[in-house]
Design a protein around this motif. Structure first.
Motif, PDB file in Angstrom:
ATOM      1  N   ARG A 289      -4.908  -0.162   2.567  1.00 37.18           N
ATOM      2  CA  ARG A 289      -5.078   0.989   3.520  1.00 37.18           C
ATOM      3  C   ARG A 289      -4.660  -0.019   4.492  1.00 37.18           C
ATOM      4  NH1 ARG A 289     -11.264   0.411   3.343  1.00 37.18           N
ATOM      5  NH2 ARG A 289     -10.473   2.156   1.836  1.00 37.18           N
ATOM      6  N   TRP A 290      -4.633  -1.335   4.897  1.00 37.37           N
ATOM      7  CA  TRP A 290      -3.579  -1.491   6.068  1.00 37.37           C
ATOM      8  C   TRP A 290      -2.626  -1.665   5.808  1.00 37.37           C
ATOM      9  CZ3 TRP A 290      -0.071  -6.749   5.726  1.00 37.37           C
ATOM     10  CH2 TRP A 290      -0.079  -6.661   6.471  1.00 37.37           C
ATOM     11  N   MET A 291      -1.789  -2.118   4.668  1.00 38.30           N
ATOM     12  CA  MET A 291      -0.630  -1.263   5.186  1.00 38.30           C
ATOM     13  C   MET A 291       0.489   0.611   5.482  1.00 38.30           C
ATOM     14  SD  MET A 291       0.460  -2.787   0.921  1.00 38.30           S
ATOM     15  CE  MET A 291       1.232  -1.726  -0.075  1.00 38.30           C
ATOM     16  N   ALA A 292      -0.587   1.191   4.876  1.00 32.39           N
ATOM     17  CA  ALA A 292      -0.930   2.613   5.221  1.00 32.39           C
ATOM     18  C   ALA A 292      -0.920   2.445   6.716  1.00 32.39           C
ATOM     19  CB  ALA A 292      -0.921   3.455   4.286  1.00 32.39           C
TER      20      ALA A 292
ATOM     21  N   ARG B  37       6.759  -0.725   8.245  1.00 34.12           N
ATOM     22  CA  ARG B  37       7.830  -1.209   6.478  1.00 34.12           C
ATOM     23  C   ARG B  37       7.466  -3.243   6.650  1.00 34.12           C
ATOM     24  NH1 ARG B  37      14.038  -0.397   7.350  1.00 34.12           N
ATOM     25  NH2 ARG B  37      14.721  -1.944   5.678  1.00 34.12           N
ATOM     26  N   ASN B  38       7.199  -3.993   7.485  1.00 35.88           N
ATOM     27  CA  ASN B  38       6.884  -5.173   7.631  1.00 35.88           C
ATOM     28  C   ASN B  38       5.896  -5.021   6.968  1.00 35.88           C
ATOM     29  OD1 ASN B  38       9.132  -6.028   8.862  1.00 35.88           O
ATOM     30  ND2 ASN B  38       8.301  -6.465  10.381  1.00 35.88           N
ATOM     31  N   ARG B  39       4.568  -4.385   6.981  1.00 35.29           N
ATOM     32  CA  ARG B  39       2.741  -4.456   6.692  1.00 35.29           C
ATOM     33  C   ARG B  39       2.935  -4.277   5.001  1.00 35.29           C
ATOM     34  NH1 ARG B  39       1.486  -1.697  10.866  1.00 35.29           N
ATOM     35  NH2 ARG B  39       1.735   0.087  10.340  1.00 35.29           N
ATOM     36  N   LYS B  40       4.032  -3.535   4.785  1.00 35.93           N
ATOM     37  CA  LYS B  40       4.327  -2.885   2.947  1.00 35.93           C
ATOM     38  C   LYS B  40       5.279  -3.905   2.353  1.00 35.93           C
ATOM     39  CE  LYS B  40       4.290   2.115   3.401  1.00 35.93           C
ATOM     40  NZ  LYS B  40       4.812   3.331   2.866  1.00 35.93           N
ATOM     41  N   LEU B  41       5.474  -5.033   3.738  1.00 32.88           N
ATOM     42  CA  LEU B  41       6.411  -5.615   2.538  1.00 32.88           C
ATOM     43  C   LEU B  41       5.562  -7.102   2.050  1.00 32.88           C
ATOM     44  CD1 LEU B  41       9.281  -7.255   1.128  1.00 32.88           C
ATOM     45  CD2 LEU B  41       9.374  -8.295   3.622  1.00 32.88           C
ATOM     46  N   ILE B  42       4.789  -7.557   3.214  1.00 31.96           N
ATOM     47  CA  ILE B  42       4.030  -8.253   3.208  1.00 31.96           C
ATOM     48  C   ILE B  42       3.121  -8.000   2.110  1.00 31.96           C
ATOM     49  CG2 ILE B  42       2.238  -9.649   4.792  1.00 31.96           C
ATOM     50  CD1 ILE B  42       3.976  -9.589   7.398  1.00 31.96           C
ATOM     51  N   GLY B  43       1.809  -7.045   2.082  1.00 33.87           N
ATOM     52  CA  GLY B  43       1.125  -6.441   1.257  1.00 33.87           C
ATOM     53  C   GLY B  43       1.757  -6.526   0.192  1.00 33.87           C
TER      54      GLY B  43
ATOM     55  N   VAL C  69       0.426  -9.119  -5.449  1.00 28.88           N
ATOM     56  CA  VAL C  69       0.982  -9.635  -7.312  1.00 28.88           C
ATOM     57  C   VAL C  69       0.117 -11.124  -6.830  1.00 28.88           C
ATOM     58  CG1 VAL C  69       2.821 -11.002  -8.089  1.00 28.88           C
ATOM     59  CG2 VAL C  69       2.878  -8.617  -6.840  1.00 28.88           C
ATOM     60  N   ALA C  70       0.203 -11.658  -5.934  1.00 24.77           N
ATOM     61  CA  ALA C  70      -0.598 -12.995  -5.842  1.00 24.77           C
ATOM     62  C   ALA C  70      -1.758 -13.156  -5.986  1.00 24.77           C
ATOM     63  CB  ALA C  70      -0.454 -13.592  -3.833  1.00 24.77           C
ATOM     64  N   SER C  71      -2.350 -11.878  -5.205  1.00 24.72           N
ATOM     65  CA  SER C  71      -4.082 -12.372  -5.451  1.00 24.72           C
ATOM     66  C   SER C  71      -4.231 -11.080  -6.955  1.00 24.72           C
ATOM     67  CB  SER C  71      -4.997 -10.292  -4.798  1.00 24.72           C
ATOM     68  OG  SER C  71      -4.189  -9.338  -5.357  1.00 24.72           O
ATOM     69  N   ILE C  72      -3.434 -10.469  -7.835  1.00 22.84           N
ATOM     70  CA  ILE C  72      -3.403 -10.496  -9.407  1.00 22.84           C
ATOM     71  C   ILE C  72      -3.799 -11.343  -9.754  1.00 22.84           C
ATOM     72  CG2 ILE C  72      -2.807  -8.850 -10.959  1.00 22.84           C
ATOM     73  CD1 ILE C  72      -2.321  -6.645  -8.991  1.00 22.84           C
ATOM     74  N   VAL C  73      -2.737 -12.648  -9.339  1.00 22.50           N
ATOM     75  CA  VAL C  73      -1.787 -13.501 -10.276  1.00 22.50           C
ATOM     76  C   VAL C  73      -3.676 -14.699 -10.551  1.00 22.50           C
ATOM     77  CG1 VAL C  73      -1.274 -15.354 -10.865  1.00 22.50           C
ATOM     78  CG2 VAL C  73       0.280 -13.166 -10.186  1.00 22.50           C
TER      79      VAL C  73
END
Length: 73
Positions: free
Chosen positions: A61-64, A4-10, A15-19
């Motif tokens: 992959r890290w988030m999942a 759950r924490n990984r998904k929030l951080i991810g 979004v930051a990487s796309i920007v």
């Protein structure tokens, strides 16, 4: 760290990487010389448009990743 924490951080990191990627791709496009053939520009936009996928795939992959099992102690 829980999934759950990984998904929030991810989510924030994606979004930051796309920007950041869009700012980088735009600045590279603006630095290109004028009068390039359309085919070159199309290839650039294909590559620039897909360039954010590799970091995003790594993040997803890290988030999942499943949570590590806790030992009963």
């Amino acid at each position: 760290m829980t999934q759950r924490n990984r998904k929030l951080i991810g989510a924030f990191l994606i979004v930051a990487s796309i920007v950041a990627w869009s700012v980088l791709a735009t600045s590279i496009y603006l630095a290109l010389p004028e009068g390039l053939p359309g085919l070159v520009l199309i290839l650039y936009f294909i590559i620039a448009g897909m360039g954010w996928l590799l970091p995003a795939m790594w993040l997803v992959r890290w988030m999942a990743r499943p949570d590590a099992e806790r030992r009963a102690g």
